[in-house]
Write a protein that holds these residues in place. Structure first.
Motif, PDB file in Angstrom:
ATOM      1  N   CYS B  51       0.937  -1.330  -0.162  1.00 15.46           N
ATOM      2  CA  CYS B  51       0.070  -0.132   0.106  1.00 15.46           C
ATOM      3  C   CYS B  51       0.873   1.305  -0.088  1.00 15.46           C
ATOM      4  CB  CYS B  51      -1.044  -0.152   0.996  1.00 15.46           C
ATOM      5  SG  CYS B  51      -0.193  -0.564   2.651  1.00 15.46           S
ATOM      6  N   SER B  52       1.715   1.084   0.759  1.00 13.94           N
ATOM      7  CA  SER B  52       2.660   2.443   0.700  1.00 13.94           C
ATOM      8  C   SER B  52       3.510   2.746  -0.590  1.00 13.94           C
ATOM      9  CB  SER B  52       3.856   2.568   2.011  1.00 13.94           C
ATOM     10  OG  SER B  52       3.278   2.173   3.148  1.00 13.94           O
ATOM     11  N   LEU B  55       1.083   4.220  -2.993  1.00 13.15           N
ATOM     12  CA  LEU B  55       0.869   5.703  -2.893  1.00 13.15           C
ATOM     13  C   LEU B  55       2.088   6.205  -3.446  1.00 13.15           C
ATOM     14  CD1 LEU B  55      -0.469   8.033  -1.429  1.00 13.15           C
ATOM     15  CD2 LEU B  55       0.826   7.328   0.483  1.00 13.15           C
ATOM     16  N   SER B  81      -1.017   3.382   7.240  1.00 10.28           N
ATOM     17  CA  SER B  81      -0.890   3.822   5.643  1.00 10.28           C
ATOM     18  C   SER B  81      -2.229   4.383   5.155  1.00 10.28           C
ATOM     19  CB  SER B  81      -0.367   2.486   4.841  1.00 10.28           C
ATOM     20  OG  SER B  81      -1.346   1.497   4.615  1.00 10.28           O
ATOM     21  N   GLU B  85      -2.540   7.724   3.044  1.00  7.61           N
ATOM     22  CA  GLU B  85      -3.335   7.540   1.668  1.00  7.61           C
ATOM     23  C   GLU B  85      -4.713   8.596   1.916  1.00  7.61           C
ATOM     24  OE1 GLU B  85      -3.713   3.139   0.745  1.00  7.61           O
ATOM     25  OE2 GLU B  85      -5.557   3.666   0.124  1.00  7.61           O
ATOM     26  N   ARG B  88      -3.171  12.340   1.520  1.00 11.90           N
ATOM     27  CA  ARG B  88      -2.864  12.778   0.267  1.00 11.90           C
ATOM     28  C   ARG B  88      -4.001  12.716  -0.587  1.00 11.90           C
ATOM     29  NH1 ARG B  88       1.669  14.931  -2.420  1.00 11.90           N
ATOM     30  NH2 ARG B  88       1.173  14.413  -4.601  1.00 11.90           N
ATOM     31  N   LEU B  93      -5.561   6.372  -7.313  1.00  8.72           N
ATOM     32  CA  LEU B  93      -5.360   5.259  -6.741  1.00  8.72           C
ATOM     33  C   LEU B  93      -6.578   4.405  -6.342  1.00  8.72           C
ATOM     34  CD1 LEU B  93      -2.999   3.775  -5.145  1.00  8.72           C
ATOM     35  CD2 LEU B  93      -3.863   5.246  -2.967  1.00  8.72           C
ATOM     36  N   HIS B  95      -7.360   0.887  -4.555  1.00 13.43           N
ATOM     37  CA  HIS B  95      -6.546  -0.118  -3.238  1.00 13.43           C
ATOM     38  C   HIS B  95      -7.573  -1.278  -2.928  1.00 13.43           C
ATOM     39  CE1 HIS B  95      -4.366  -0.093   1.081  1.00 13.43           C
ATOM     40  NE2 HIS B  95      -4.588  -1.299   0.582  1.00 13.43           N
ATOM     41  N   ILE B 128     -10.570   7.571   3.845  1.00 16.32           N
ATOM     42  CA  ILE B 128     -10.641   7.248   2.679  1.00 16.32           C
ATOM     43  C   ILE B 128     -11.714   7.714   1.740  1.00 16.32           C
ATOM     44  CG2 ILE B 128     -10.136   5.694   0.628  1.00 16.32           C
ATOM     45  CD1 ILE B 128      -7.675   5.391   2.322  1.00 16.32           C
ATOM     46  N   PRO B 153      -9.632   8.627  -4.223  1.00 20.58           N
ATOM     47  CA  PRO B 153      -8.907   7.164  -4.102  1.00 20.58           C
ATOM     48  C   PRO B 153     -10.172   6.307  -3.806  1.00 20.58           C
ATOM     49  CG  PRO B 153      -8.601   8.572  -2.188  1.00 20.58           C
ATOM     50  CD  PRO B 153      -9.206   9.512  -3.252  1.00 20.58           C
TER      51      PRO B 153
END
Lengths: 186, 188
Positions: B51-52, B55, B81, B85, B88, B93, B95, B128, B153
């Motif tokens: 996940c990092s 990102l 994370s 996420e 940012r 993105l 996930h 998120i 995201p």
């Protein structure tokens, strides 16, 4: 009460920024480093004060230093350069990601590490990791360079970054308390 | 319950120029089995780092869609994370977390999602923007279609059946990296 939004924190560049911090940020720019990924510490904050407001940089605060290893590696394989700013305690939080990602996949990862647990330390709980830092880096074969004098900052920072990108691996720049000072607390 | 391999195949069949990073374990095995491609980045260890890394890719290439294929055990190792996420907030993105409620490759020990932890609610709480929890293949397919057509995201929490495979992706870390960066046309 202060607010933090998108990595912009309330403090801003000023006359009080030390020369070493201006020099390091200047060298990062010459290497086209765009992302400053960090867990805050007092030494890293000196660098951020210089970098904030400079459109060359984007700042990403992390919850834990290990995340930063993954983030810098993702930025790197995506074709952009980032660095990880953290204190010595954060190196301890980062070890398996360094050992299993940045090193075997050969990804340049400059780490600028603010030294805690060394000269002038007031907090005994910072000392074991601080004193183990150079040995831990050596055990992983990560080149490490300590900044202690103002007049060596530009040359050493430049050389460390050159090495990181040539060797495609992690490199540690340790910002000592001799250079950056230590907390006043007894 | 969703068939993990079938769900991965549905995703892979839609891919064009997306960057995909797959966690250690079944996430990367199923990705490879569904279709190897240069823009698949397989993690061989670094539990919790997919996940990092995703990102970071999304920050470096804002014009490309980035897909993270995660597992419940791996994400539980790096829950912080999700907060990063969310802060940012990268629109490019997606996930995806395959949740089989166990550390399957080490013997099937239950993860906390087998008890009371709901990763979709954790992601919502982290902030998120778009979170979907799916338990059927058709709901999963609708979620993927939406994530490919609307800005992220996106966090897609897919409850999958526990299954594994003996197929393995390339094992050389430097091969995986060089192939990925060459296809993307970038260098360090």
């Amino acid at each position: 009460m202060t607010s933090v939004t998108n990595g912009i924190s309330p403090s801003s560049p000023g006359e009080g920024d030390p020369q070493w911090a201006r020099t390091i940020i200047g060298v990062l720019k010459t290497y086209n480093i765009r992302f400053l990924n960090l867990v805050p510490d007092a030494i890293g904050e000196r660098l951020l004060r210089v970098a904030r407001g400079d459109p060359a940089f984007e700042i990403l605060p992390l919850t834990r230093e290990e995340e930063g290893v993954g983030v810098v590696c993702g930025q790197a394989v995506g074709g952009a350069r980032g660095v990880l700013l953290m204190p010595t305690s954060g190196l301890g939080n980062s070890l398996n990601a360094l050992a299993s990602l940045a090193i075997p996949y050969r990804i340049p990862l400059p780490m600028i590490i603010g030294f805690r647990g060394d000269l002038g330390e007031f907090n005994a709980a910072q000392v074991p990791m601080g004193q183990a830092t150079t040995a831990v880096l050596a055990a992983l074969n990560i080149p490490a360079f300590t900044l202690t004098r103002e007049d060596e900052v530009e040359r050493v920072t430049d050389g460390a970054l050159k090495l990181a990108y040539a060797n495609e691996g992690p490199v540690a720049l340790l910002v000592s308390t001799q250079l950056a000072g230590w907390k006043n607390e007894k | 319950m969703i068939d993990h391999l079938e769900a991965t195949r549905y995703l892979v069949n839609r891919l064009t120029d997306e960057l995909v990073v797959a966690s250690l374990g079944n996430a990367k095995y199923a990705l490879f089995q569904s279709g190897d491609r240069a823009l698949n980045f397989y993690l061989w260890n670094s539990m919790g780092m997919a996940c990092s890394m995703g990102l970071g890719m999304a920050m470096a290439r804002p014009e490309r869609r980035v897909i993270i294929l995660d597992g419940d055990g791996a994400l539980l190792m790096n829950l912080g994370s999700l907060a990063t996420e969310a802060m940012r907030n990268p629109p490019n993105l997606i996930h995806i977390v395959w949740d089989n409620r166990q550390y399957q490759l080490t013997g099937g020990q239950p993860t906390s999602t087998a008890y009371r932890t709901d990763l979709a609610r954790v992601a919502e709480g982290a902030g998120i923007a778009n979170v979907v929890r799916v338990e059927s293949l058709s709901a999963y397919q609708r979620a993927i279609d939406k994530a490919f057509s609307q800005p992220g995201p996106w966090f897609i929490h897919a409850l999958v059946e526990a299954a594994t495979t003996h197929v393995r992706p390339p094992k050389s870390p430097t091969f995986i990296k060089h192939r990925f960066m060459t296809e993307l046309g970038v260098s360090h």
